[in-house]
Motif scaffolding. Structure first.
Motif, mmCIF file in Angstrom:
data_model
loop_
_atom_site.group_PDB
_atom_site.id
_atom_site.type_symbol
_atom_site.label_atom_id
_atom_site.label_comp_id
_atom_site.label_asym_id
_atom_site.label_seq_id
_atom_site.Cartn_x
_atom_site.Cartn_y
_atom_site.Cartn_z
ATOM 1 N N GLY A 40 -43.757 -51.407 -38.782
ATOM 2 C CA GLY A 40 -43.443 -52.266 -39.922
ATOM 3 C C GLY A 40 -43.721 -51.631 -41.265
ATOM 4 N N SER A 41 -43.899 -50.322 -41.293
ATOM 5 C CA SER A 41 -44.158 -49.623 -42.556
ATOM 6 C C SER A 41 -43.464 -48.267 -42.540
ATOM 7 N N MET A 42 -43.263 -47.705 -43.724
ATOM 8 C CA MET A 42 -42.588 -46.420 -43.832
ATOM 9 C C MET A 42 -43.407 -45.318 -43.179
ATOM 10 N N VAL A 43 -42.714 -44.291 -42.689
ATOM 11 C CA VAL A 43 -43.370 -43.151 -42.062
ATOM 12 C C VAL A 43 -43.771 -42.159 -43.141
ATOM 13 N N MET A 44 -45.059 -41.826 -43.222
ATOM 14 C CA MET A 44 -45.588 -40.950 -44.261
ATOM 15 C C MET A 44 -45.930 -39.583 -43.666
ATOM 16 N N TRP B 190 -37.372 -41.741 -44.271
ATOM 17 C CA TRP B 190 -36.614 -42.918 -43.855
ATOM 18 C C TRP B 190 -35.442 -42.463 -42.986
ATOM 19 N N ALA B 191 -35.359 -42.941 -41.770
ATOM 20 C CA ALA B 191 -34.214 -42.708 -40.891
ATOM 21 C C ALA B 191 -33.565 -44.068 -40.636
ATOM 22 N N LEU B 192 -32.355 -44.249 -41.114
ATOM 23 C CA LEU B 192 -31.670 -45.535 -41.042
ATOM 24 C C LEU B 192 -30.374 -45.400 -40.264
ATOM 25 N N GLY B 193 -30.089 -46.344 -39.391
ATOM 26 C CA GLY B 193 -28.842 -46.346 -38.640
ATOM 27 C C GLY B 193 -28.513 -47.752 -38.174
ATOM 28 N N PHE B 194 -27.533 -47.868 -37.297
ATOM 29 C CA PHE B 194 -27.100 -49.177 -36.815
ATOM 30 C C PHE B 194 -28.243 -49.825 -36.025
ATOM 31 N N SER B 195 -28.763 -50.946 -36.556
ATOM 32 C CA SER B 195 -29.874 -51.678 -35.919
ATOM 33 C C SER B 195 -31.078 -50.782 -35.672
ATOM 34 N N TYR B 196 -31.288 -49.804 -36.562
ATOM 35 C CA TYR B 196 -32.407 -48.886 -36.351
ATOM 36 C C TYR B 196 -33.087 -48.526 -37.670
ATOM 37 N N TRP B 197 -34.395 -48.465 -37.597
ATOM 38 C CA TRP B 197 -35.230 -47.960 -38.696
ATOM 39 C C TRP B 197 -36.444 -47.305 -38.060
ATOM 40 N N MET C 157 -21.491 -49.160 -30.651
ATOM 41 C CA MET C 157 -21.842 -47.784 -31.034
ATOM 42 C C MET C 157 -21.659 -46.873 -29.834
ATOM 43 N N ASN C 158 -21.099 -45.697 -30.040
ATOM 44 C CA ASN C 158 -20.920 -44.717 -28.977
ATOM 45 C C ASN C 158 -22.261 -44.400 -28.355
ATOM 46 N N SER C 159 -22.387 -44.540 -27.031
ATOM 47 C CA SER C 159 -23.679 -44.346 -26.367
ATOM 48 C C SER C 159 -24.110 -42.899 -26.321
ATOM 49 N N LYS C 160 -23.217 -41.953 -26.586
ATOM 50 C CA LYS C 160 -23.557 -40.534 -26.491
ATOM 51 C C LYS C 160 -23.888 -39.916 -27.840
ATOM 52 N N LEU C 161 -23.540 -40.578 -28.895
ATOM 53 C CA LEU C 161 -23.736 -40.006 -30.226
ATOM 54 C C LEU C 161 -24.539 -40.951 -31.099
ATOM 55 N N ILE C 162 -25.449 -40.398 -31.856
ATOM 56 C CA ILE C 162 -26.229 -41.189 -32.813
ATOM 57 C C ILE C 162 -26.051 -40.568 -34.184
ATOM 58 N N SER C 163 -25.549 -41.309 -35.123
ATOM 59 C CA SER C 163 -25.387 -40.819 -36.488
ATOM 60 C C SER C 163 -26.589 -41.265 -37.302
ATOM 61 N N THR C 164 -27.220 -40.328 -37.984
ATOM 62 C CA THR C 164 -28.469 -40.626 -38.683
ATOM 63 C C THR C 164 -28.363 -40.282 -40.150
ATOM 64 N N LEU C 165 -28.809 -41.178 -40.995
ATOM 65 C CA LEU C 165 -28.870 -40.952 -42.438
ATOM 66 C C LEU C 165 -30.323 -40.747 -42.823
ATOM 67 N N ILE C 166 -30.617 -39.631 -43.506
ATOM 68 C CA ILE C 166 -31.984 -39.322 -43.898
ATOM 69 C C ILE C 166 -32.121 -39.483 -45.405
ATOM 70 N N ILE C 167 -33.107 -40.254 -45.822
ATOM 71 C CA ILE C 167 -33.410 -40.417 -47.236
ATOM 72 C C ILE C 167 -34.852 -40.018 -47.442
ATOM 73 N N VAL C 168 -35.110 -39.072 -48.357
ATOM 74 C CA VAL C 168 -36.465 -38.593 -48.585
ATOM 75 C C VAL C 168 -36.873 -38.889 -50.013
ATOM 76 N N THR C 169 -38.061 -39.464 -50.191
ATOM 77 C CA THR C 169 -38.592 -39.705 -51.530
ATOM 78 C C THR C 169 -40.007 -39.199 -51.610
ATOM 79 N N ALA C 170 -40.479 -38.959 -52.820
ATOM 80 C CA ALA C 170 -41.864 -38.523 -53.009
ATOM 81 C C ALA C 170 -42.710 -39.702 -53.436
ATOM 82 N N ILE C 171 -43.889 -39.828 -52.844
ATOM 83 C CA ILE C 171 -44.818 -40.872 -53.204
ATOM 84 C C ILE C 171 -45.866 -40.296 -54.148
#
Length: 340
Positions: A322-326, A309-316, A1-15
């Motif tokens: 160990g639990s979702m961020v609320m 939820w923020a998900l990326g390469f080897s990242y959560w 992974m490029n050390s200068k750039l981080i690509s982030t995917l955001i998924i939002v749900t309602a609880i």
């Protein structure tokens, strides 16, 4: 992974909130000037905001009109999705506001309740899924017999029974609706509801699909009136099987459905059920290592919390605990989350 750039995917749900697709940025609102009761020689002044498109498209629904709506100033002309000429089209000002004056003198309508829709695109009622819209209820009355009443409540018969709904009459799925009123006619109030996809003569309010049958108390919601002739009923819409739209709730002094109300005492109130929704945006699409990423948005519908939820390469973003961020939304439905 490029050390200068981080690509982030955001998924939002309602609880604890009915799930629905996230909508695009912006919103639309509509209100009617006055108390919502109009005579046929009055001008109905409609106004609101629109931050989602350059124009507002208006159509109307109600008794004896096309089920998907008609053009408000040209009754008999059905509102057709994609055909701007079948809607009233009014521009949005640079400050995001709009207004339109509808002359009631030329309306070929009955003396009942109607719903006006304001939509960001020329879509009729049958094609509103996923789109942005708002509604306002109006009541048309004969001048010689009209008495001013609340926009959401129309008192009928001899006035011995009344009903009102809490708030402004518009509710998200999952909200609690409080109905109150008086009944000096009998010891109990019998409630049923009418609207799209329901029995023409009404359904049991807390169990749509069970038709209200005259003389059968178990097909109505039954509420006792107290010694002061007052009554109250709370409806939890979390498990209520009703689609978004406008509904009419009947309060009756005896267990009689809509077809058998002639000569009886009853009152009605209109409510609008709306789908909750969530929007999300990030401060930057691409960030450098070490920069903060801010996630903001709106969670309409009064959810108790939302999950980020923020998900990326080897990242959560929840891996550390160990639990979702609320996140708990603010009172104005906005929220913010900063990712280091």
């Amino acid at each position: 992974m490029n050390s200068k750039l981080i690509s982030t995917l955001i998924i939002v749900t309602a609880i604890l909130c009915i799930m629905c697709p996230a909508q695009a940025d912006g919103q639309i609102t509509v209100t009617a000037l006055g108390d919502g009761l109009y005579f046929f020689d009055e001008v109905i002044k409609l106004s609101g905001t629109n931050t989602a498109s350059d124009d507002v498209y208006l159509f109307i629904t109600g008794p004896n009109l096309n089920q998907n709506g008609e053009k408000p100033d040209d009754f008999g002309r059905a509102a057709i999705t994609g055909d701007e000429d079948t809607f009233i089209k009014t521009p949005t000002d640079v400050d995001g506001t709009w207004e339109y004056a509808l002359d009631a003198g030329g309306l070929s309508l009955s003396y009942v309740t109607y719903t006006i829709y304001a939509v960001t695109e020329p879509n009729n009622k049958g094609d509103l899924s996923g789109g942005m819209f708002d509604t306002v209820t109006i009541v048309l009355k004969k001048k010689e017999t009209a008495t001013k009443v609340n926009v959401e409540t129309e008192t009928v018969k001899n006035g011995t029974i009344t009903i009102a709904a809490s708030g402004d009459g518009k509710f998200y799925e999952g909200e609690l609706i409080t109905f109150t009123g008086t009944n000096s006619e009998s010891d109990y109030v019998y409630l049923f509801v009418c609207g799209d996809a329901l029995d023409a003569n009404g359904d049991k309010f807390d169990d749509p699909g069970t038709a209200a049958a005259t003389g059968k108390e178990n097909t109505f919601v039954t509420v006792a009136a107290d010694s002061h002739d007052k009554w109250e009923y709370e409806l939890d819409t979390t498990e209520l099987d009703l689609k978004p739209g406008t509904y009419t709730v009947y309060a009756v002094a005896e267990p009689a459905n809509k077809e058998d109300l002639s000569g009886g005492s009853f009152d009605t109130v209109s409510i609008v059920l709306k789908k909750p929704y969530i929007s999300a945006q990030v401060s930057k699409l691409v960030i450098k290592r070490g920069e903060e990423l801010t996630i903001t948005g709106t969670a309409e519908g009064m959810p108790k919390a939302i999950a980020i939820w923020a998900l990326g390469f080897s990242y959560w973003n929840g891996a550390e605990t160990g639990s979702m961020v609320m996140i708990v939304p603010e009172d104005d439905a906005s929220y913010e989350y900063v990712l280091d």
